[in-house]
Motif scaffolding. Structure first.
Motif, PDB file in Angstrom:
ATOM      1  N   LEU A  32      45.543   6.160  44.733  1.00 51.99           N
ATOM      2  CA  LEU A  32      46.861   5.555  44.621  1.00 51.99           C
ATOM      3  C   LEU A  32      47.890   6.651  44.384  1.00 51.99           C
ATOM      4  O   LEU A  32      47.683   7.537  43.555  1.00 51.99           O
ATOM      5  N   SER A  33      49.010   6.598  45.142  1.00 59.47           N
ATOM      6  CA  SER A  33      50.015   7.650  45.007  1.00 59.47           C
ATOM      7  C   SER A  33      51.429   7.118  44.824  1.00 59.47           C
ATOM      8  O   SER A  33      52.355   7.901  44.620  1.00 59.47           O
ATOM      9  N   GLY A  34      51.616   5.801  44.882  1.00 62.77           N
ATOM     10  CA  GLY A  34      52.944   5.239  44.686  1.00 62.77           C
ATOM     11  C   GLY A  34      52.965   3.754  44.967  1.00 62.77           C
ATOM     12  O   GLY A  34      51.960   3.173  45.380  1.00 62.77           O
ATOM     13  N   LEU A  35      54.126   3.131  44.742  1.00 61.98           N
ATOM     14  CA  LEU A  35      54.303   1.694  44.939  1.00 61.98           C
ATOM     15  C   LEU A  35      55.623   1.414  45.642  1.00 61.98           C
ATOM     16  O   LEU A  35      56.575   2.181  45.500  1.00 61.98           O
ATOM     17  N   THR A  36      55.655   0.306  46.339  1.00 61.27           N
ATOM     18  CA  THR A  36      56.913  -0.219  46.854  1.00 61.27           C
ATOM     19  C   THR A  36      57.033  -1.639  46.338  1.00 61.27           C
ATOM     20  O   THR A  36      56.115  -2.447  46.501  1.00 61.27           O
ATOM     21  N   ILE A  37      58.161  -1.926  45.693  1.00 61.72           N
ATOM     22  CA  ILE A  37      58.453  -3.270  45.199  1.00 61.72           C
ATOM     23  C   ILE A  37      59.696  -3.720  45.937  1.00 61.72           C
ATOM     24  O   ILE A  37      60.757  -3.114  45.806  1.00 61.72           O
ATOM     25  N   GLY A  38      59.552  -4.769  46.737  1.00 67.49           N
ATOM     26  CA  GLY A  38      60.670  -5.191  47.576  1.00 67.49           C
ATOM     27  C   GLY A  38      60.979  -4.103  48.585  1.00 67.49           C
ATOM     28  O   GLY A  38      60.103  -3.671  49.325  1.00 67.49           O
ATOM     29  N   ASP A  39      62.205  -3.625  48.588  1.00 63.43           N
ATOM     30  CA  ASP A  39      62.615  -2.557  49.505  1.00 63.43           C
ATOM     31  C   ASP A  39      62.663  -1.184  48.835  1.00 63.43           C
ATOM     32  O   ASP A  39      63.081  -0.207  49.452  1.00 63.43           O
ATOM     33  N   ILE A  40      62.261  -1.104  47.569  1.00 58.70           N
ATOM     34  CA  ILE A  40      62.400   0.143  46.827  1.00 58.70           C
ATOM     35  C   ILE A  40      61.025   0.794  46.643  1.00 58.70           C
ATOM     36  O   ILE A  40      60.106   0.190  46.110  1.00 58.70           O
ATOM     37  N   SER A  41      60.938   2.050  47.102  1.00 57.80           N
ATOM     38  CA  SER A  41      59.699   2.817  46.961  1.00 57.80           C
ATOM     39  C   SER A  41      59.757   3.653  45.698  1.00 57.80           C
ATOM     40  O   SER A  41      60.784   4.260  45.389  1.00 57.80           O
ATOM     41  N   TYR A  42      58.648   3.678  44.994  1.00 56.34           N
ATOM     42  CA  TYR A  42      58.504   4.473  43.780  1.00 56.34           C
ATOM     43  C   TYR A  42      57.374   5.467  44.026  1.00 56.34           C
ATOM     44  O   TYR A  42      56.200   5.114  43.950  1.00 56.34           O
ATOM     45  N   ASP A  43      57.751   6.707  44.359  1.00 57.40           N
ATOM     46  CA  ASP A  43      56.757   7.745  44.588  1.00 57.40           C
ATOM     47  C   ASP A  43      56.192   8.179  43.262  1.00 57.40           C
ATOM     48  O   ASP A  43      56.917   8.348  42.285  1.00 57.40           O
ATOM     49  N   GLY A  44      54.908   8.377  43.235  1.00 58.50           N
ATOM     50  CA  GLY A  44      54.264   8.812  42.013  1.00 58.50           C
ATOM     51  C   GLY A  44      53.996  10.303  42.022  1.00 58.50           C
ATOM     52  O   GLY A  44      54.078  10.961  43.050  1.00 58.50           O
ATOM     53  N   GLU A  45      53.673  10.802  40.854  1.00 58.41           N
ATOM     54  CA  GLU A  45      53.326  12.211  40.679  1.00 58.41           C
ATOM     55  C   GLU A  45      51.953  12.243  40.020  1.00 58.41           C
ATOM     56  O   GLU A  45      51.762  11.675  38.946  1.00 58.41           O
ATOM     57  N   VAL A  46      50.999  12.896  40.688  1.00 62.69           N
ATOM     58  CA  VAL A  46      49.636  12.955  40.164  1.00 62.69           C
ATOM     59  C   VAL A  46      49.453  14.244  39.375  1.00 62.69           C
ATOM     60  O   VAL A  46      49.791  15.325  39.848  1.00 62.69           O
ATOM     61  N   SER A  47      48.941  14.106  38.162  1.00 62.68           N
ATOM     62  CA  SER A  47      48.585  15.263  37.348  1.00 62.68           C
ATOM     63  C   SER A  47      47.101  15.137  37.009  1.00 62.68           C
ATOM     64  O   SER A  47      46.513  14.069  37.131  1.00 62.68           O
ATOM     65  N   GLY A  48      46.503  16.233  36.587  1.00 64.82           N
ATOM     66  CA  GLY A  48      45.074  16.206  36.295  1.00 64.82           C
ATOM     67  C   GLY A  48      44.272  16.331  37.577  1.00 64.82           C
ATOM     68  O   GLY A  48      44.796  16.692  38.624  1.00 64.82           O
ATOM     69  N   SER A  49      42.991  16.026  37.489  1.00 63.39           N
ATOM     70  CA  SER A  49      42.094  16.203  38.631  1.00 63.39           C
ATOM     71  C   SER A  49      41.292  14.934  38.891  1.00 63.39           C
ATOM     72  O   SER A  49      40.738  14.340  37.964  1.00 63.39           O
ATOM     73  N   LEU A  50      41.216  14.551  40.164  1.00 60.98           N
ATOM     74  CA  LEU A  50      40.375  13.417  40.542  1.00 60.98           C
ATOM     75  C   LEU A  50      38.899  13.790  40.411  1.00 60.98           C
ATOM     76  O   LEU A  50      38.072  12.943  40.090  1.00 60.98           O
ATOM     77  N   ASP A  51      38.590  15.067  40.631  1.00 59.22           N
ATOM     78  CA  ASP A  51      37.199  15.514  40.580  1.00 59.22           C
ATOM     79  C   ASP A  51      36.581  15.407  39.196  1.00 59.22           C
ATOM     80  O   ASP A  51      35.428  15.035  39.057  1.00 59.22           O
ATOM     81  N   ASP A  52      37.349  15.738  38.149  1.00 62.19           N
ATOM     82  CA  ASP A  52      36.777  15.678  36.803  1.00 62.19           C
ATOM     83  C   ASP A  52      37.181  14.428  36.025  1.00 62.19           C
ATOM     84  O   ASP A  52      36.921  14.313  34.836  1.00 62.19           O
ATOM     85  N   GLY A  53      37.839  13.473  36.697  1.00 63.08           N
ATOM     86  CA  GLY A  53      38.174  12.200  36.056  1.00 63.08           C
ATOM     87  C   GLY A  53      39.353  12.243  35.112  1.00 63.08           C
ATOM     88  O   GLY A  53      39.459  11.404  34.219  1.00 63.08           O
ATOM     89  N   SER A  54      40.262  13.204  35.309  1.00 70.42           N
ATOM     90  CA  SER A  54      41.420  13.303  34.419  1.00 70.42           C
ATOM     91  C   SER A  54      42.745  13.010  35.121  1.00 70.42           C
ATOM     92  O   SER A  54      43.805  13.239  34.551  1.00 70.42           O
ATOM     93  N   ALA A  55      42.691  12.491  36.341  1.00 74.20           N
ATOM     94  CA  ALA A  55      43.920  12.259  37.120  1.00 74.20           C
ATOM     95  C   ALA A  55      44.737  11.104  36.546  1.00 74.20           C
ATOM     96  O   ALA A  55      44.202  10.058  36.169  1.00 74.20           O
ATOM     97  N   VAL A  56      46.048  11.339  36.463  1.00 73.87           N
ATOM     98  CA  VAL A  56      46.993  10.322  35.995  1.00 73.87           C
ATOM     99  C   VAL A  56      48.140  10.263  36.993  1.00 73.87           C
ATOM    100  O   VAL A  56      48.713  11.293  37.355  1.00 73.87           O
ATOM    101  N   LEU A  57      48.454   9.059  37.429  1.00 72.61           N
ATOM    102  CA  LEU A  57      49.591   8.831  38.313  1.00 72.61           C
ATOM    103  C   LEU A  57      50.775   8.421  37.452  1.00 72.61           C
ATOM    104  O   LEU A  57      50.688   7.466  36.679  1.00 72.61           O
TER     105      LEU A  57
END
Length: 168
Positions: A97-122
């Motif tokens: 998951l990298s972001g959301l769109t609600i209605g016509d407004i997109s909310y881009d997310g920022e990923v920190s941490g690592s997906l490989d070691d299970g520490s990723a946070v959007l």
């Protein structure tokens, strides 16, 4: 007589200016004490439901429910979501998951941490208060989820789901 009137006006103006400066300093101190505009941090449960049924969406597998998600209320009335994520794999895609769109407004997310070691946070900023739906599926918001594919050449895909955010 006019000198007295001018003197009174000057004193009133200086007093008003001093009160304004003191109020501004006090408001700045309160804002700094509150974390620079943060008014509340709430632990939340985030659930994604299928668009047309009361079953979980594939997107829900991308939320790491073993770690705590938080919703931070900003002083401007918007919310920042800190959502622990993990890789989600389906027949059609593998990504996160990298972001959301609600209605016509997109909310881009920022990923920190690592997906490989299970520490990723959007982190998704400036979400409206309407995201606080509770856990009732009937109050969920229809969202379009942006999913960044694991293979860079494939880019991003989207999946429509219904989202519930409930304060724990």
């Amino acid at each position: 007589m006019t000198h007295t009137l001018c003197y009174k006006r000057l004193c009133a103006a200086l007093l008003a200016l001093m009160l304004a400066v003191a109020g501004s300093l006090a408001a700045g101190a309160v804002g700094a004490a509150a974390g620079g505009g943060v008014t509340a941090t709430l632990p939340v449960a985030v659930t994604f439901w299928s668009e047309d049924s009361e079953s979980y969406s594939e997107v829900n597998d991308g939320v790491d429910d073993g770690r705590e998600a938080t919703l931070v209320r900003q002083s401007n009335g918007t919310y920042t979501l800190h959502l622990p994520i993990q890789t989600v794999s389906t027949v059609v895609f593998t990504g996160h998951l990298s972001g959301l769109t609600i209605g016509d407004i997109s909310y881009d997310g920022e990923v920190s941490g690592s997906l490989d070691d299970g520490s990723a946070v959007l982190t998704i900023r400036n979400l409206p208060s309407s995201v606080l739906t509770g856990s009732n599926v009937s109050r969920s918001l229809v969202v379009t989820c942006a999913i960044e594919m694991d293979v860079d050449l494939l880019g991003e895909t989207t999946k429509t789901a219904r989202m519930c955010i409930a304060v724990l």
